[in-house]
Scaffold this motif. Sequence first.
Motif: not given
Length: 209
Positions: A87-90, A93-97, A191-195
């Motif tokens: 999913d593009g949103r996930e 989120a992982r890219a930002i994290d 909650e997406l990615g790794v908070p």
Amino acid sequence: MSPRSASVNEELRRRSRERLLGATVELVAERGYEATTLADIADRAGTARGLVSYYFPGKRRLLQSAVHRLMHLELAAALERPPRARDGRERLARAIDTVLGLAQDRPLLMRTHMAGILQEDGFLQCPDQQRLAHLLRDTMARYGSADPESDYRLLRALLMGAVVAVLLPGAPMPVERLRAELFRRYGLDWELGVPPGPAPREGFDTPAR
């Protein structure tokens, strides 16, 4: 002994280059840029000193390529981490994290990298940077961007700004706050990615998309 084939020679060159890039990341993270010499890097990589100059036109270019390779490998691993991010949103989120995590976990290396980008030679579009760019551009496409190239460039600028804010001597910004602002901009759930922890105390309301 028969001569090595062209494919074998190419693989040996690739491995030598990657050892040099890995050694650069290790040494600059340990000692800093000025205290790391090209001879040190060659010794750590187990290669001849002349190979450094053969592959890279100077230490600054070598460092940029090394950090871009690190960022590419870290991001690729994050995107493939189970459950694999489709999913593009996930993925976003992982890219930002991933980028914020590198600033937090490797501050000396990332501060040196950002300082180098602001030098006269500027931003280096090397093969390692292009691989990183491909992942980020693909992430924006999967996120639903109508113009992935332009939106990738904006994302890159925002991430670079966030890294500077994390590393700013004397006035660093908390990673949680920067993450919250980036997530708000892109309408991502906390909650997406790794908070890195609970959402900031002032609340976290994602805008409607």
